[in-house]
Design a protein around this motif. Structure first.
Motif, mmCIF file in Angstrom:
data_model
loop_
_atom_site.group_PDB
_atom_site.id
_atom_site.type_symbol
_atom_site.label_atom_id
_atom_site.label_comp_id
_atom_site.label_asym_id
_atom_site.label_seq_id
_atom_site.Cartn_x
_atom_site.Cartn_y
_atom_site.Cartn_z
ATOM 1 N N GLU A 278 73.247 46.465 -26.675
ATOM 2 C CA GLU A 278 72.971 47.528 -27.639
ATOM 3 C C GLU A 278 74.161 48.449 -27.860
ATOM 4 O O GLU A 278 74.273 49.082 -28.904
ATOM 5 N N LYS A 307 63.420 46.180 -32.592
ATOM 6 C CA LYS A 307 64.607 46.137 -31.737
ATOM 7 C C LYS A 307 65.603 47.226 -32.125
ATOM 8 O O LYS A 307 66.183 47.895 -31.267
ATOM 9 N N GLU A 310 64.164 50.715 -31.180
ATOM 10 C CA GLU A 310 64.213 50.915 -29.729
ATOM 11 C C GLU A 310 65.642 51.179 -29.271
ATOM 12 O O GLU A 310 65.884 52.039 -28.425
ATOM 13 N N SER A 311 66.579 50.450 -29.856
ATOM 14 C CA SER A 311 67.976 50.637 -29.497
ATOM 15 C C SER A 311 68.456 52.040 -29.850
ATOM 16 O O SER A 311 69.150 52.692 -29.073
ATOM 17 N N GLN A 312 68.067 52.517 -31.008
ATOM 18 C CA GLN A 312 68.518 53.830 -31.468
ATOM 19 C C GLN A 312 67.866 54.964 -30.694
ATOM 20 O O GLN A 312 68.447 56.033 -30.535
ATOM 21 N N LEU A 313 66.655 54.720 -30.195
ATOM 22 C CA LEU A 313 65.992 55.728 -29.357
ATOM 23 C C LEU A 313 66.700 55.845 -28.008
ATOM 24 O O LEU A 313 66.861 56.938 -27.475
ATOM 25 N N ARG A 314 67.132 54.694 -27.474
ATOM 26 C CA ARG A 314 67.796 54.701 -26.173
ATOM 27 C C ARG A 314 69.247 55.159 -26.273
ATOM 28 O O ARG A 314 69.769 55.775 -25.352
ATOM 29 N N GLN A 315 69.889 54.831 -27.393
ATOM 30 C CA GLN A 315 71.316 55.122 -27.520
ATOM 31 C C GLN A 315 71.640 55.604 -28.936
ATOM 32 O O GLN A 315 72.277 54.895 -29.710
#
Length: 333
Positions: A278, A307, A310-315
């Motif tokens: 990510e 996907k 989720e990636s943007q929420l984490r990073q």
């Protein structure tokens, strides 16, 4: 589809940041290079800290590997590891300097040597054919000596001559010498995995392909990429993420030539190479482009959206770039 599709479906992506030109995995990256004696950890640094170097070593901890509590049956596990073994068996390449030709220009005259690279042990329908001149080999030698002087000290490099370079005898002698030179370099693990060696065999063609892409010559760019990507794949089996820029360029070319199915296939290969990394600068723009393609093709785009979200929420990242904006910046120098 139009060439502006990278901007389409913008609601699926959030701003994120593009890595610097020195970002590991980019063609211009000049990070540390591994030494043969340094082992797996330092060898991984040769291709970048964020680049995976999967293989038999530590494969039980690799992403996507079955856990000790896997619900697979014994037979399924055995088949899984058989496939893994086949997947990570080292590709062996054979180098031939098949022919040579004298090229004369207004202010120079030189010999172009044709190199044929094929995979041994099986029929190779994707053999690579490329041309390099003496000065290209000489530059490779100088670059390798900076990092691998001890490793290649016993490998002879054809000497430069002031006269007689265009005689049939000299050309034949150098054809054999360059064949042996490449074969011996390839036999050294850290050298064949080095950026210098891989660039020697692929960078001129990739630069030309990306230049064509920037100029809107998508058909010409694809013709070159179709030839060079199979060779790049063989050379970078230890680190598949190095193929991502070229595969994304193929996606952009196919898409702008209104070939969405081919574009989607290239994108799927790129996502497989990224292995859900990510933090990689191509991850979010690639997913965004794939969402649009999947929607147009009637494929599952919801899972791709999830996907990306989720990636943007984490990073979360502050800047936004389209896939095309990234690819046109590759191989500028």
């Amino acid at each position: 589809m139009s060439s502006q599709q990278d901007g389409a479906c913008s609601h699926t992506s959030q701003p994120w940041s593009m890595a610097s030109p020195e970002h590991p995995g980019s063609p211009g990256w000049t990070g540390p290079t591994a030494k043969c004696t340094a082992g797996t950890r330092q060898e991984a640094s040769a291709t970048g800290r964020d680049l995976p170097c999967p293989g038999p070593e530590g494969h039980l901890d690799a992403p996507g590997s079955p856990s000790p509590n896997s619900s697979m049956t014994t037979g399924e596990l055995q088949e899984y590891w058989r496939k893994e073994k086949r997947c990570w068996r080292r590709v062996k390449l054979l180098f031939e300097v098949a022919s040579a030709r004298i090229e004369e220009r207004k202010v120079s005259k030189f010999v172009m040597y044709q190199i044929v690279v094929i995979q041994t042990g099986s029929f190779d329908s994707n053999k690579a054919v490329l041309e390099r001149r003496y000065s290209d080999f000489e530059m490779l030698q100088k670059n390798l000596l900076k990092t691998f002087r001890e490793e290649i000290e016993d490998i002879a490099f054809p000497k430069k001559h002031l006269v007689g370079n265009f005689t049939e005898e000299m050309i034949s002698e150098r054809k054999l010498a360059f064949k042996e030179y490449l074969t011996l370099l390839y036999a050294i693990r850290c050298v064949r995995r080095s950026r210098e060696f891989i660039d020697f065999l692929t960078r001129p063609e990739l630069r030309e392909a990306f230049g064509c892409l920037r100029g809107g010559q998508y058909g010409r760019a694809l013709d070159i990429l179709v030839r060079v990507v199979p060779l790049q794949e063989k050379l970078t089996a230890h680190c598949p993420v190095m193929m991502v820029p070229a595969l994304c360029a193929m996606l952009v070319c196919h898409r702008d030539l209104e070939r969405p199915a081919e574009a989607f296939a290239a994108g799927e290969r790129a996502l497989q190479c990224l292995q859900a990394r990510e933090g990689h600068r191509y991850y979010a723009p690639l997913l965004d482009a794939m969402i649009c393609l999947a929607y147009a093709l009637g494929k599952d785009f919801v899972s791709l959206q999830e996907k990306l979200q989720e990636s943007q929420l984490r990073q979360p990242s502050p800047w936004g770039f389209t896939l095309k904006e990234l690819t046109v910046r590759e191989y500028l120098y």
